[in-house]
Design a protein around this motif. Structure first.
Motif, mmCIF file in Angstrom:
data_model
loop_
_atom_site.group_PDB
_atom_site.id
_atom_site.type_symbol
_atom_site.label_atom_id
_atom_site.label_comp_id
_atom_site.label_asym_id
_atom_site.label_seq_id
_atom_site.Cartn_x
_atom_site.Cartn_y
_atom_site.Cartn_z
ATOM 1 N N LEU A 189 -14.112 33.509 -58.498
ATOM 2 C CA LEU A 189 -14.639 34.620 -57.722
ATOM 3 C C LEU A 189 -13.609 35.742 -57.665
ATOM 4 C CD1 LEU A 189 -16.086 32.563 -54.711
ATOM 5 C CD2 LEU A 189 -17.267 33.203 -56.823
ATOM 6 N N GLN A 190 -14.090 36.987 -57.714
ATOM 7 C CA GLN A 190 -13.206 38.146 -57.622
ATOM 8 C C GLN A 190 -13.989 39.309 -57.000
ATOM 9 O OE1 GLN A 190 -11.898 39.927 -61.353
ATOM 10 N NE2 GLN A 190 -9.823 40.264 -60.499
ATOM 11 N N LYS A 191 -13.410 39.893 -55.965
ATOM 12 C CA LYS A 191 -14.105 40.984 -55.292
ATOM 13 C C LYS A 191 -14.139 42.238 -56.157
ATOM 14 C CE LYS A 191 -13.123 39.417 -50.576
ATOM 15 N NZ LYS A 191 -12.475 39.775 -49.290
ATOM 16 N N THR A 192 -12.969 42.654 -56.678
ATOM 17 C CA THR A 192 -12.873 43.844 -57.539
ATOM 18 C C THR A 192 -12.024 43.485 -58.748
ATOM 19 O OG1 THR A 192 -10.852 44.704 -56.490
ATOM 20 C CG2 THR A 192 -12.962 45.315 -55.472
ATOM 21 N N PRO A 193 -12.068 44.294 -59.814
ATOM 22 C CA PRO A 193 -11.274 43.986 -61.006
ATOM 23 C C PRO A 193 -9.781 43.875 -60.739
ATOM 24 C CG PRO A 193 -12.940 45.612 -61.502
ATOM 25 C CD PRO A 193 -12.977 45.436 -60.024
ATOM 26 N N SER A 194 -9.291 44.491 -59.680
ATOM 27 C CA SER A 194 -7.858 44.434 -59.378
ATOM 28 C C SER A 194 -7.516 43.389 -58.313
ATOM 29 C CB SER A 194 -7.364 45.809 -58.915
ATOM 30 O OG SER A 194 -8.080 46.225 -57.755
ATOM 31 N N SER A 195 -8.539 42.724 -57.782
ATOM 32 C CA SER A 195 -8.312 41.728 -56.716
ATOM 33 C C SER A 195 -7.833 40.397 -57.289
ATOM 34 C CB SER A 195 -9.612 41.503 -55.936
ATOM 35 O OG SER A 195 -10.065 42.699 -55.350
ATOM 36 N N PRO A 196 -7.199 39.559 -56.462
ATOM 37 C CA PRO A 196 -6.855 38.198 -56.902
ATOM 38 C C PRO A 196 -8.119 37.413 -57.262
ATOM 39 C CG PRO A 196 -5.684 38.759 -54.889
ATOM 40 C CD PRO A 196 -6.699 39.846 -55.104
ATOM 41 N N VAL A 197 -7.951 36.434 -58.122
ATOM 42 C CA VAL A 197 -9.075 35.579 -58.531
ATOM 43 C C VAL A 197 -9.017 34.276 -57.731
ATOM 44 C CG1 VAL A 197 -10.126 34.278 -60.417
ATOM 45 C CG2 VAL A 197 -9.194 36.563 -60.841
ATOM 46 N N SER A 198 -10.129 33.960 -57.115
ATOM 47 C CA SER A 198 -10.219 32.734 -56.312
ATOM 48 C C SER A 198 -10.945 31.658 -57.096
ATOM 49 C CB SER A 198 -10.960 33.009 -54.999
ATOM 50 O OG SER A 198 -11.228 31.800 -54.321
ATOM 51 N N CYS A 199 -10.328 30.483 -57.179
ATOM 52 C CA CYS A 199 -10.987 29.309 -57.771
ATOM 53 C C CYS A 199 -11.590 28.520 -56.614
ATOM 54 C CB CYS A 199 -9.970 28.474 -58.548
ATOM 55 S SG CYS A 199 -10.701 27.084 -59.443
ATOM 56 N N HIS A 200 -12.893 28.485 -56.544
ATOM 57 C CA HIS A 200 -13.597 27.934 -55.378
ATOM 58 C C HIS A 200 -14.397 26.695 -55.784
ATOM 59 C CE1 HIS A 200 -15.437 28.173 -51.374
ATOM 60 N NE2 HIS A 200 -16.565 27.826 -51.980
ATOM 61 N N ALA A 201 -14.134 25.571 -55.095
ATOM 62 C CA ALA A 201 -14.874 24.322 -55.338
ATOM 63 C C ALA A 201 -15.635 23.959 -54.075
ATOM 64 C CB ALA A 201 -13.917 23.196 -55.716
ATOM 65 N N THR A 202 -16.912 23.626 -54.195
ATOM 66 C CA THR A 202 -17.709 23.274 -53.029
ATOM 67 C C THR A 202 -18.662 22.130 -53.348
ATOM 68 O OG1 THR A 202 -19.211 24.128 -51.325
ATOM 69 C CG2 THR A 202 -19.505 24.960 -53.567
ATOM 70 N N GLY A 203 -18.912 21.291 -52.312
ATOM 71 C CA GLY A 203 -19.864 20.189 -52.464
ATOM 72 C C GLY A 203 -19.252 18.887 -52.916
ATOM 73 N N PHE A 204 -17.928 18.726 -52.759
ATOM 74 C CA PHE A 204 -17.300 17.477 -53.229
ATOM 75 C C PHE A 204 -17.113 16.494 -52.081
ATOM 76 C CE2 PHE A 204 -13.806 20.390 -52.246
ATOM 77 C CZ PHE A 204 -12.967 19.620 -51.458
ATOM 78 N N TYR A 205 -17.025 15.238 -52.460
ATOM 79 C CA TYR A 205 -16.790 14.134 -51.508
ATOM 80 C C TYR A 205 -16.132 12.984 -52.269
ATOM 81 C CZ TYR A 205 -17.525 10.803 -47.736
ATOM 82 O OH TYR A 205 -17.316 9.903 -46.739
#
Length: 284
Positions: A189-205
């Motif tokens: 995920l990235q808000k703008t081209p100059s923003s940091p990139v977030s690696c987001h994981a969801t739904g794990f157990y």
């Protein structure tokens, strides 16, 4: 040799060659003792006499040993020749042991404890780190002294709850995790081209998971921020790790990837840092 002695010798020979295949009853044992006395030519004490004499000697030794756990059970009668055990005849006593080892999903140092209780009250604890028995009452001091002398038993208790128990627990955790794992969906995920990139994981157990960025298959820490593991409404979890992409040129993006690891799962989820798969709020 008389006819009776010859008969007894014949019985003895049969006994040696064909021993009984089952435990003998008391009448059979009594007859065996009598036959043995006739063979030896001397009278032998009955089994009941042997039982009483050995029991009396054992009880006398216990009554004369203040360090024995059962010392206060037996009391000497006024005659000085007989013992009584009122507690043993009139009440039921319960001795309980409880041992446990605990280990979290992150494979940290296991925690173990051993406790003993008598009639519902704390009696003794075992300090795993120092291998020391710690009495929890005045009555337990003599028991501690006897346990301290039994070095092999103390070593065995320490081994079971520091080595054997964690190994067995670890195997159960692996089996349980394998049967109760849910893999997540992982996004960049990235808000703008100059923003940091977030690696987001969801739904794990389960919750025991790790996520990190790496460059050329080597984990990196510079420019990386790790978020907390948070619960979802469906009892699964989510987490994210942010990479400051402004620290390196666009041509180096292909050297970076995000790695997600779930405890109990051997295969990692690897997402390359690629602009074409990044989700952003910017309209195309």
């Amino acid at each position: 040799m008389t006819q009776e002695q010859a008969s007894n010798m014949e019985v003895q020979d049969k006994w040696v060659k064909n021993p009984p295949s089952r435990p003998l009853t008391k009448p059979e044992m009594d007859r065996t003792v009598k036959a043995a006395g006739k063979i030896l030519g001397v009278p032998l004490p009955s089994l009941l006499d042997i039982y009483h004499s050995r029991l009396t000697r054992r009880a006398t030794r216990i009554a004369g040993d203040p360090t024995h756990p059962a010392n206060n059970v037996f009391t000497l009668l006024p005659s000085g020749r007989r013992l009584q055990s009122l507690r043993a005849r009139t009440s039921v006593h319960i001795l309980q042991f409880m041992g446990c080892c605990e280990m979290d999903d992150y494979k940290s140092q296991p925690f173990s404890f051993v406790r003993a209780g008598f009639n519902g009250e704390d009696l003794m604890t075992f300090d795993i780190n120092s291998s020391a028995w710690i009495p929890q009452s005045d009555q337990a001091v003599s028991i501690k002294q006897r346990l301290d002398l039994d070095k092999e038993f103390t070593k065995l208790a320490h081994y079971i709850f520091t080595i054997e128990c964690p190994i067995v627990l670890s195997e159960f955790l692996k089996i349980w995790a394998h049967q109760h794992t849910v893999l997540p969906k992982v996004y960049l995920l990235q808000k703008t081209p100059s923003s940091p990139v977030s690696c987001h994981a969801t739904g794990f157990y389960p919750e025991s998971a790790e996520m990190f960025w790496r460059r050329s298959e080597e984990e990196i820490h510079e420019g990386v921020e790790h978020g907390e593991i948070l619960p979802n409404h469906d009892e699964t979890f989510q987490m994210e790790t942010v990479l400051n992409v402004s620290l390196f040129p666009l041509k180096d993006w292909g050297k970076y990837d995000c790695v997600f690891q779930l405890y109990g799962v051997s295969n990692d989820i690897i997402i390359p840092l690629d602009k074409t798969i990044i989700k952003t709020n910017q309209r195309k």
